[in-house]
Design an enzyme around this catalytic site. Structure first.
Site, mmCIF file in Angstrom:
data_model
loop_
_atom_site.group_PDB
_atom_site.id
_atom_site.type_symbol
_atom_site.label_atom_id
_atom_site.label_comp_id
_atom_site.label_asym_id
_atom_site.label_seq_id
_atom_site.Cartn_x
_atom_site.Cartn_y
_atom_site.Cartn_z
ATOM 1 C CG HIS A 387 -1.968 -0.971 1.103
ATOM 2 N ND1 HIS A 387 -1.768 -2.492 1.851
ATOM 3 C CD2 HIS A 387 -3.313 -0.892 0.423
ATOM 4 C CE1 HIS A 387 -3.070 -2.942 1.480
ATOM 5 N NE2 HIS A 387 -3.847 -2.294 0.554
ATOM 6 C CG HIS A 391 -2.017 -0.105 -4.267
ATOM 7 N ND1 HIS A 391 -2.581 -1.217 -4.987
ATOM 8 C CD2 HIS A 391 -2.823 0.566 -3.464
ATOM 9 C CE1 HIS A 391 -3.757 -1.212 -4.572
ATOM 10 N NE2 HIS A 391 -4.197 -0.182 -3.645
ATOM 11 C CG HIS A 427 -7.964 3.395 -3.285
ATOM 12 N ND1 HIS A 427 -6.958 3.807 -4.061
ATOM 13 C CD2 HIS A 427 -7.804 2.149 -2.780
ATOM 14 C CE1 HIS A 427 -6.186 2.897 -4.078
ATOM 15 N NE2 HIS A 427 -6.600 1.836 -3.390
ATOM 16 C CG ASP A 428 -5.624 1.854 -0.076
ATOM 17 O OD1 ASP A 428 -6.518 1.667 0.713
ATOM 18 O OD2 ASP A 428 -5.472 0.805 -1.016
ATOM 19 C CG ASP A 547 -8.115 -1.558 -4.248
ATOM 20 O OD1 ASP A 547 -6.901 -1.249 -4.278
ATOM 21 O OD2 ASP A 547 -8.840 -1.813 -3.050
#
Length: 703
Positions: A387, A391, A427-428, A547
């Site tokens: 992560h 990514h 998103h992360d 994802d």
């Protein structure tokens, strides 16, 4: 033919009788008789009243009422057959009817025997044995009072039938269908009562969309339980601190990612977003030919010089790579990261905003955009094996590749195109390198803040919206300005915030099966990009697939992601061992390549393959001319699955997590499944203390 006619006549008669016994007035009549019967029973207990009215009257009244009850029982048995006894209360009711009818008969026999009307049974009355038995049996009539309770429950249900919710209406229809099946028998032998009852239990348990295992293998179900299901409220988790170390566990080993003084962004507005305005010129490009991105964008050229002017220094090879292959499925994000001097997210984000003319459309200063992208890229810890910023960049490129190659982008409001790019980027962000389950079981501050619900996803959204809701002026007045939404109208900000929250929260693997179930339900009514709810669901599914899409990429790329995710798993495994936790499934620090291949194979089989099939159906419905575009994805997926299957260790435990979804480990409540599954979790071997010296890799506090 005559035999079939007779059978059909019997079945139709059975259905008519069924409708009769289910009528509200019929049940009210039975309840009325029950009440009168109970009243007569207590009146009869008074001997003076009984003598004044006459015993014969009570006996004949009792026989009449009992006969009606027996006829009621016969009618129900004829209508429902043996299915009538599926409900336990019907056993009790039948027993009471038979006993009270028997008591009525014995009461008559006793009366006439005592009056020499039945000489051959006079001996039965000797010693008042029969009288005592009759009195005991007649007491059972009182138990039929529960019929009153059943009637009182049904009356409001009947009166509110016009105001039922969809779920209640469906359950009502299914219940009546079940009763009809019980009555009709062989006429509907292709559907049995057990199946209908199972459907009813699924709806009552709110389990639509929950995975139903086709295998009874307990290890298969253990994988689903641990990796993709949300924790049940109040459920005791299997991952517990060992009692001997519980007092010694503290957060001193865990990173602190948000200063306590920092405030979170306001709660999301509950205002339903308006239907987006579709760009008129885009509709002309909806053809069976390859989509031309230039039709839906106002592009400015991305060059080495233009990037350098914004403080983004990359090689010309990186710019050329973007221009040539940004929308290709085989895009090598690792090579791209190297060419951009480890700032792939900034370059990719800026390129996409230019590609779709978003800065011009929404009055975004490119320097503000670069500031935002740099802050987002820096929020992805480079110490995370999986992560990290690469990514985030990969998910962004993959999502936009899907939208353009499947010709879906031409249907989108530019605001939603921007939402897709920003959603993939954020998103992360601020990911801690450990999954939600780990944070919950160590009672980390983030788990406490977000109440154990999609902890990391909520955290990413909150941190991103702190930047996207800043009240700031121009870049000249604030060189660090980074709110790219500052020039949006209030309505646009409400819409894009609602969509971003919906999309990012659905990257949590615990929403995977529910999202699939929702899509399949919407498929029945016909899914459309012109429906706001359908559009939000489709975009959330595409981001979620981006994802978890690593196993569907070319093997050279997929294998690197697989290694990275296993490295991050083992990092968490070392942390769990250090803190005295049970090491999570497939996070054994000593696991090897064969374990990684088991993880890859199972993740493809249980998650990625079904999602690809779902997206294939979506493309067939919305963009049939582009159905062939899914072929390459399926081929890469099948190739990687076979490669993993060939190298995985032959063992009873054949399941694990794949190259994505490292955030997904959670426990699961029991679900209704066919066939019945085991809910137990395989016992894991206690890790030796020889590796206890391994420490958690701490992250910088300023993250």
């Amino acid at each position: 033919r005559s035999t079939w006619g007779n059978i059909r006549g019997i079945m139709l008669l059975r259905v008519l009788v069924l409708r009769l016994v289910e009528k509200l007035w019929f049940q009210a009549f039975i309840v009325f008789l029950v009440v009168i019967d109970i009243i007569s029973f207590f009146i009869e207990m008074d001997s003076s009243t009984r003598d004044a009215i006459g015993p014969r009257s009570f006996i004949w009244f009792e026989i009449s009422v009992s006969s009606v009850f027996v006829l009621e029982l016969i009618a129900k048995l004829f209508a429902y057959r043996l299915g009538y006894f599926r409900i336990a209360s019907n056993w009790v009711d039948s027993f009471i009817i038979i006993i009270t009818a028997l008591a009525a008969v014995l009461s008559a026999i006793s009366f006439y025997a005592e009056n020499d009307s039945l000489k051959h049974v006079s001996d039965l009355s000797s010693g008042s044995l029969l009288v005592r038995l009759v009195r005991i049996l007649r007491i059972f009539r009182i138990f039929r009072l529960y019929k009153i309770h059943e009637l009182l429950k049904r009356i409001p249900a009947e009166s509110e039938k016009g105001n039922l919710t969809p779920n209640q209406r469906v359950l009502d229809i299914l219940t009546r269908l079940k009763n009809s099946l019980l009555a009709s028998g062989e006429l509907f032998d292709h559907v049995n009562v057990t199946e209908v009852e199972w459907v009813i239990s699924v709806i009552k348990g709110n389990l639509l969309g929950v995975v139903i295992m086709g295998s009874t293998d307990k290890d298969d179900q253990a994988y689903i339980d641990e990796f993709a299901m949300p924790p049940a409220a109040g459920q005791e988790r299997s991952l517990q601190l060992s009692s001997r170390r519980e007092s010694s566990v503290s957060h001193q080993h865990l990173p602190v990612f948000m200063p306590a003084s920092r405030t979170l962004s306001p709660a999301v507005s509950t205002t339903r977003p308006l239907l987006p305005e579709h760009i008129a010129r885009h509709r002309k490009s909806i053809t069976g030919s390859q989509s031309d991105v230039s039709k839906v964008s106002v592009r400015s050229q991305t060059s080495h010089a233009s990037l350098a002017a914004l403080g983004v220094h990359v090689s010309e090879q990186a710019v050329a790579m973007l221009e040539q292959s940004w929308n290709l499925w085989k895009f090598d994000v690792f090579a791209f990261a190297e060419k951009t001097n480890d700032q792939p997210m900034v370059v990719m984000g800026l390129f996409l905003f230019r590609q779709f003319g978003l800065c011009e459309r929404f009055f975004i200063d490119e320097q503000v955009l670069v500031n935002f992208l740099k802050k987002m890229e820096d929020s992805y810890p480079r110490t995370n094996p999986y992560h990290n910023n690469v990514h985030g960049t990969d998910v962004t490129q993959t999502l936009m590749c899907l939208l353009t190659s499947l010709d879906l982008v031409v249907e989108l409001d530019p605001l939603y195109i921007m939402a897709c790019i920003v959603g993939a980027i954020i998103h992360d962000c601020h990911h801690v390198g450990y999954n939600n389950n780990f944070l919950i079981n160590t009672k980390h501050q983030l788990a406490i803040r977000y109440n154990d619900r999609s902890v990391l996803e909520n955290h990413s959204l909150a941190m991103a919206f702190e930047l996207l809701t800043r009240k700031e002026k121009s870049i000249e007045e604030d060189p660090e300005a980074c709110n790219i939404f500052s020039e949006l109208t209030d309505d646009q900000q409400t819409r894009i915030r609602a969509l971003l929250i919906h999309m990012v929260l659905h990257t949590d693997m615990t929403t995977h099966f529910a999202m699939i179930g929702t899509f399949e339900a919407r498929e029945l009514k016909g899914i459309s990009l012109n429906d706001e709810d359908d559009l939000k669901l489709i975009l959330s599914m595409l981001l979620h697939f981006a994802d978890i899409s690593n196993p569907a990429k070319p093997y050279e790329i997929s294998s690197r992601w697989s290694k990275n995710v296993m490295d991050e798993f083992r990092k968490q495994g070392r942390a769990e061992r250090e803190l005295g936790l049970r090491v999570s499934l497939f996070m054994d620090p000593d696991g090897g390549e064969k374990e990684a291949n088991r993880c890859q194979h199972a993740f493809i089989e249980f998650f990625v393959e079904p999602m690809v099939a779902l997206l294939g159906r979506m493309v067939d419905t919305l963009k049939p001319a582009h159905s062939d575009k899914m072929k390459a994805i399926r081929e890469h997926l099948e190739s990687n699955k076979q490669h993993a299957a060939a190298k995985r260790r032959p063992t009873a435990v054949t399941l694990g997590i794949g190259v994505s979804g490292a955030n997904a480990i959670n426990s699961v409540p029991d679900v209704v499944a066919t066939p019945q599954r085991s809910t137990g979790t395989p016992q894991r071997k206690r890790m030796s203390d020889s590796s206890a010296k391994d420490r958690i890799d701490e992250l910088p506090d300023d993250l």
